[in-house]
Design a protein around this motif. Structure first.
Motif, PDB file in Angstrom:
ATOM      1  N   MET A 307      47.607  30.495  44.123  1.00  0.00           N
ATOM      2  CA  MET A 307      46.517  31.484  44.344  1.00  0.00           C
ATOM      3  C   MET A 307      45.971  32.186  42.828  1.00  0.00           C
ATOM      4  O   MET A 307      44.840  32.625  42.809  1.00  0.00           O
ATOM      5  CB  MET A 307      47.097  32.421  45.332  1.00  0.00           C
ATOM      6  N   SER A 308      46.735  32.244  41.965  1.00  0.00           N
ATOM      7  CA  SER A 308      46.584  33.271  41.043  1.00  0.00           C
ATOM      8  C   SER A 308      45.452  32.254  40.228  1.00  0.00           C
ATOM      9  O   SER A 308      45.218  31.181  39.751  1.00  0.00           O
ATOM     10  CB  SER A 308      47.985  33.594  40.630  1.00  0.00           C
ATOM     11  N   GLN A 315      26.164  37.484  44.173  1.00  0.00           N
ATOM     12  CA  GLN A 315      25.231  38.292  43.411  1.00  0.00           C
ATOM     13  C   GLN A 315      25.148  39.011  42.451  1.00  0.00           C
ATOM     14  O   GLN A 315      25.264  39.073  41.096  1.00  0.00           O
ATOM     15  CB  GLN A 315      24.252  38.285  44.441  1.00  0.00           C
ATOM     16  N   ASP A 316      26.307  40.191  43.069  1.00  0.00           N
ATOM     17  CA  ASP A 316      26.501  41.125  42.140  1.00  0.00           C
ATOM     18  C   ASP A 316      27.709  41.502  42.022  1.00  0.00           C
ATOM     19  O   ASP A 316      28.575  42.876  41.457  1.00  0.00           O
ATOM     20  CB  ASP A 316      25.894  42.730  43.037  1.00  0.00           C
ATOM     21  N   TYR A 317      28.551  40.352  42.307  1.00  0.00           N
ATOM     22  CA  TYR A 317      30.550  40.672  42.621  1.00  0.00           C
ATOM     23  C   TYR A 317      31.003  39.571  42.286  1.00  0.00           C
ATOM     24  O   TYR A 317      30.981  38.340  43.104  1.00  0.00           O
ATOM     25  CB  TYR A 317      30.915  41.544  43.847  1.00  0.00           C
ATOM     26  N   ILE A 318      32.201  39.976  41.674  1.00  0.00           N
ATOM     27  CA  ILE A 318      33.296  38.283  41.506  1.00  0.00           C
ATOM     28  C   ILE A 318      34.226  38.846  42.580  1.00  0.00           C
ATOM     29  O   ILE A 318      35.083  40.101  42.361  1.00  0.00           O
ATOM     30  CB  ILE A 318      33.313  38.416  39.854  1.00  0.00           C
ATOM     31  N   LEU A 319      34.658  37.909  42.213  1.00  0.00           N
ATOM     32  CA  LEU A 319      36.412  37.837  43.658  1.00  0.00           C
ATOM     33  C   LEU A 319      37.175  37.334  42.612  1.00  0.00           C
ATOM     34  O   LEU A 319      36.996  36.142  42.442  1.00  0.00           O
ATOM     35  CB  LEU A 319      35.604  37.964  44.758  1.00  0.00           C
ATOM     36  N   LEU A 320      38.636  37.492  42.364  1.00  0.00           N
ATOM     37  CA  LEU A 320      39.240  37.457  41.348  1.00  0.00           C
ATOM     38  C   LEU A 320      40.495  36.996  42.302  1.00  0.00           C
ATOM     39  O   LEU A 320      40.710  38.289  42.983  1.00  0.00           O
ATOM     40  CB  LEU A 320      39.414  38.269  40.482  1.00  0.00           C
ATOM     41  N   THR A 321      41.797  36.356  41.969  1.00  0.00           N
ATOM     42  CA  THR A 321      42.340  36.403  43.036  1.00  0.00           C
ATOM     43  C   THR A 321      43.470  36.453  42.447  1.00  0.00           C
ATOM     44  O   THR A 321      43.931  35.641  40.565  1.00  0.00           O
ATOM     45  CB  THR A 321      42.573  34.377  43.696  1.00  0.00           C
ATOM     46  N   GLY A 322      45.093  37.206  42.584  1.00  0.00           N
ATOM     47  CA  GLY A 322      46.273  36.845  41.727  1.00  0.00           C
ATOM     48  C   GLY A 322      47.045  36.574  42.511  1.00  0.00           C
ATOM     49  O   GLY A 322      47.080  35.926  43.914  1.00  0.00           O
ATOM     50  N   GLN A 327      40.588  40.609  44.481  1.00  0.00           N
ATOM     51  CA  GLN A 327      40.006  42.071  43.499  1.00  0.00           C
ATOM     52  C   GLN A 327      38.534  41.352  44.005  1.00  0.00           C
ATOM     53  O   GLN A 327      38.546  40.677  43.133  1.00  0.00           O
ATOM     54  CB  GLN A 327      40.851  42.351  42.470  1.00  0.00           C
ATOM     55  N   ILE A 328      37.929  42.437  44.189  1.00  0.00           N
ATOM     56  CA  ILE A 328      36.344  42.218  44.364  1.00  0.00           C
ATOM     57  C   ILE A 328      35.971  43.413  42.978  1.00  0.00           C
ATOM     58  O   ILE A 328      36.292  44.918  43.296  1.00  0.00           O
ATOM     59  CB  ILE A 328      35.627  43.050  45.129  1.00  0.00           C
ATOM     60  N   ILE A 329      35.346  42.579  42.259  1.00  0.00           N
ATOM     61  CA  ILE A 329      34.521  43.747  40.897  1.00  0.00           C
ATOM     62  C   ILE A 329      33.310  43.724  40.555  1.00  0.00           C
ATOM     63  O   ILE A 329      32.835  42.348  40.918  1.00  0.00           O
ATOM     64  CB  ILE A 329      35.243  43.278  39.483  1.00  0.00           C
ATOM     65  N   PRO A 330      32.400  44.868  40.435  1.00  0.00           N
ATOM     66  CA  PRO A 330      31.356  44.203  40.239  1.00  0.00           C
ATOM     67  C   PRO A 330      30.277  43.955  38.636  1.00  0.00           C
ATOM     68  O   PRO A 330      31.850  43.857  38.102  1.00  0.00           O
ATOM     69  CB  PRO A 330      30.327  45.980  40.386  1.00  0.00           C
ATOM     70  N   LYS A 331      30.354  42.814  38.522  1.00  0.00           N
ATOM     71  CA  LYS A 331      29.546  42.180  38.107  1.00  0.00           C
ATOM     72  C   LYS A 331      29.268  43.040  36.247  1.00  0.00           C
ATOM     73  O   LYS A 331      29.958  42.055  35.330  1.00  0.00           O
ATOM     74  CB  LYS A 331      28.929  41.624  37.933  1.00  0.00           C
ATOM     75  N   GLU A 332      28.460  44.119  37.031  1.00  0.00           N
ATOM     76  CA  GLU A 332      28.450  45.059  35.432  1.00  0.00           C
ATOM     77  C   GLU A 332      29.895  45.471  35.018  1.00  0.00           C
ATOM     78  O   GLU A 332      29.906  45.956  34.078  1.00  0.00           O
ATOM     79  CB  GLU A 332      28.225  46.080  35.864  1.00  0.00           C
ATOM     80  N   CYS A 333      31.348  45.296  35.581  1.00  0.00           N
ATOM     81  CA  CYS A 333      32.205  45.834  34.837  1.00  0.00           C
ATOM     82  C   CYS A 333      33.388  45.191  34.902  1.00  0.00           C
ATOM     83  O   CYS A 333      34.767  44.775  33.394  1.00  0.00           O
ATOM     84  CB  CYS A 333      32.867  46.440  36.354  1.00  0.00           C
ATOM     85  N   MET A 334      32.849  43.348  34.365  1.00  0.00           N
ATOM     86  CA  MET A 334      33.334  42.298  34.084  1.00  0.00           C
ATOM     87  C   MET A 334      33.195  42.327  32.249  1.00  0.00           C
ATOM     88  O   MET A 334      31.672  42.923  32.048  1.00  0.00           O
ATOM     89  CB  MET A 334      33.149  41.504  34.653  1.00  0.00           C
ATOM     90  N   PRO A 335      34.140  41.710  31.429  1.00  0.00           N
ATOM     91  CA  PRO A 335      33.616  41.987  30.582  1.00  0.00           C
ATOM     92  C   PRO A 335      32.570  41.021  30.193  1.00  0.00           C
ATOM     93  O   PRO A 335      32.673  39.198  30.860  1.00  0.00           O
ATOM     94  CB  PRO A 335      35.176  41.093  29.369  1.00  0.00           C
ATOM     95  N   PRO A 336      31.610  41.146  28.996  1.00  0.00           N
ATOM     96  CA  PRO A 336      29.761  40.471  29.178  1.00  0.00           C
ATOM     97  C   PRO A 336      31.016  38.890  28.271  1.00  0.00           C
ATOM     98  O   PRO A 336      32.252  38.900  27.330  1.00  0.00           O
ATOM     99  CB  PRO A 336      29.594  41.270  27.617  1.00  0.00           C
TER     100      PRO A 336
END
Length: 472
Positions: A307-308, A315-322, A327-336
């Motif tokens: 899974m991990s 369009q505006d979010y990224i879903l990351l799997t552990g 985990q759903i994170i706004p793209k603006e909060c992701m490291p550029p």
């Protein structure tokens, strides 16, 4: 039709005001409506019904000229102006360069026209103090919306169709014609000699809605002449069923969401829930993830694959799997994504890299200086880790010898020990002891900043100067 329409408006006013005690004067209602009138049959019917039911002082008209059909658009505006003047109804008119707006925003003409008209309608309501915006959607429009939603794939929510009142927008939007079919509207218009104009684009099948109206509905009508009423009745049942399912989903959320957040999902608890597929859809739908993403996630959760480390985007979010979470994170909060793969640290100062900030200091070592540092701060022997050194992102294969140990440890294993999630890994900063950026590829690293240093760079009794790095 006139009596049913008047009752519908009174019911809507009570809902808008939140009180059933309001007395409606048939001559001068206490709250005016703003009517969106294009000049077509539906909206002109709505305007006449308002006029006959409550009088000219009960509403105002807003007309948009989108400048898309040349003389036709101007003719629509002229008709609405003439009708308003003849009946003493207040009129607002605005012209738009719809093509230029669509080009600027990179959207379709249809979407541009929708954005422009509703933006202006809401602005007018706020400025002029209208109680609500009234639009002329009818039962046929509702049936078209149902089919469009089915084709797009919108879950139970899309089967609800349109509601009589939408109160989640900046202004309440009312649809008093929603229970009337287009044939009923046409009958009223002809019987009362209400003027209207045909929009020639409605007879073309360039847009999806027009194609359903012009090509699909005639086939349905041959199968069931009352199909519009049938579909609208079913929409009511779908809406009731959807409300039941939504209530159930809300009761499940505390069990599957981690902590006090709505963006971290425990996959173990999710999979232990009956009907977990729809619950997953219910959670992800507000974040705009496509049906393809949902299918891929379901397949991953159903499989025995690792899974991990997976990543899905809307369009505006990224879903990351552990290993046990989504985990759903706004793209603006992701490291550029930095333009340079590495950053050279040439001296003291504050640095920004990989979406994080850290401070680099050189301080003299004193005998009473504590070696234990606050969380997020690392100290090095300044003669061992010297300027310039390099900061970069973590790469597979990176390793160090943890402080006080002799054997090497992979950074990936260190991540596991620290319970790092995918976002933590992506924003991690690795310090590499080298004076040339080209050598930043080496895998024996000096530190995982903010967390661990390699034993080679520890402060010893012979250390004269300390290099201190603090994550800010």
């Amino acid at each position: 039709m006139l009596r049913r329409f008047a009752q519908k408006i009174e019911d809507m006013r009570r809902l808008i005001d939140g009180s059933a005690s309001i007395v409606i004067s048939r001559n001068l209602p206490p709250h005016r409506f703003l009517l969106a009138v294009s000049g077509g049959m539906d909206s002109m019917c709505m305007a006449d019904l308002f006029l006959q039911s409550f009088g000219a002082d009960s509403f105002s008209i807003a007309h948009c000229n989108f400048s898309l059909r040349g003389e036709e658009s101007d003719g629509d505006e002229l008709l609405v102006r003439h009708w308003s003047e003849q009946n003493g109804v207040e009129l607002f008119v605005k012209r738009f360069d719809t093509v230029a707006y669509a080009r600027e925003k990179g959207i379709s003409i249809e979407m541009a026209a929708r954005d422009l008209r509703y933006g202006w309608f809401f602005e007018l309501c706020k400025e002029q103090g209208f109680a609500a915006l009234s639009v002329a959607h009818n039962a046929n429009d509702n049936a078209e919306t149902l089919l469009l939603n089915l084709l797009r794939g919108t879950g139970l929510k899309g089967l609800h169709g349109m509601s009589d009142i939408s109160d989640t927008l900046p202004v309440a939007v009312c649809r008093p014609l929603l229970e009337f079919t287009r044939k009923q509207i046409e009958g009223y218009v002809l019987a009362h000699r209400v003027p209207y104009r045909h929009d020639s684009s409605n007879f073309e099948s360039d847009y999806k809605r027009n194609r359903i109206r012009n090509e699909v509905f005639p086939i349905f009508e041959k199968i069931n002449p009352s199909f519009v009423r049938t579909l609208n009745r079913e929409i009511g049942y779908f809406s009731e069923a959807g409300a039941i399912v939504e209530d159930w989903c809300r009761t499940q959320l505390p069990d599957v969401l981690v902590g006090n957040t709505d963006v971290v999902i425990s996959t173990t608890k999710l999979l232990a829930t009956r009907h977990w597929r729809y619950l997953l859809y219910y959670i992800l739908e507000p974040y705009g993830f496509s049906s393809q993403v949902l299918s891929s996630l379901e397949e991953l959760l159903d499989s025995d694959r690792t899974m991990s480390g997976k990543r899905f985007e809307s369009q505006d979010y990224i879903l990351l799997t552990g290993s046990d979470y989504l985990q759903i994170i706004p793209k603006e909060c992701m490291p550029p994504v930095d333009a340079d793969p590495v950053m050279v640290v040439r001296g003291k100062g504050t640095y920004n890299f990989n979406g994080r900030r850290f401070q680099v200091e050189i301080i003299d070592r004193t005998p009473d200086m504590p070696l234990r540092q606050p969380q997020g701060t690392l100290i090095f022997d300044a003669d061992s880790l010297r300027f310039p050194f390099v900061c970069r992102r973590w790469r597979q294969g990176d390793w160090l010898v943890p402080l006080g140990m002799k054997g090497k440890k992979k950074i990936s294993d260190l991540f596991t020990d620290l319970k790092y999630g995918t976002l933590d890994k992506e924003s991690a900063i690795i310090a590499v002891d080298t004076r040339t950026p080209e050598l930043a590829e080496q895998q024996h690293v000096a530190a995982l900043l903010g967390t661990r240093i390699d034993d080679r760079y520890k402060v010893t009794p012979s250390t004269r100067s300390i290099l201190r790095i603090t994550m800010l």
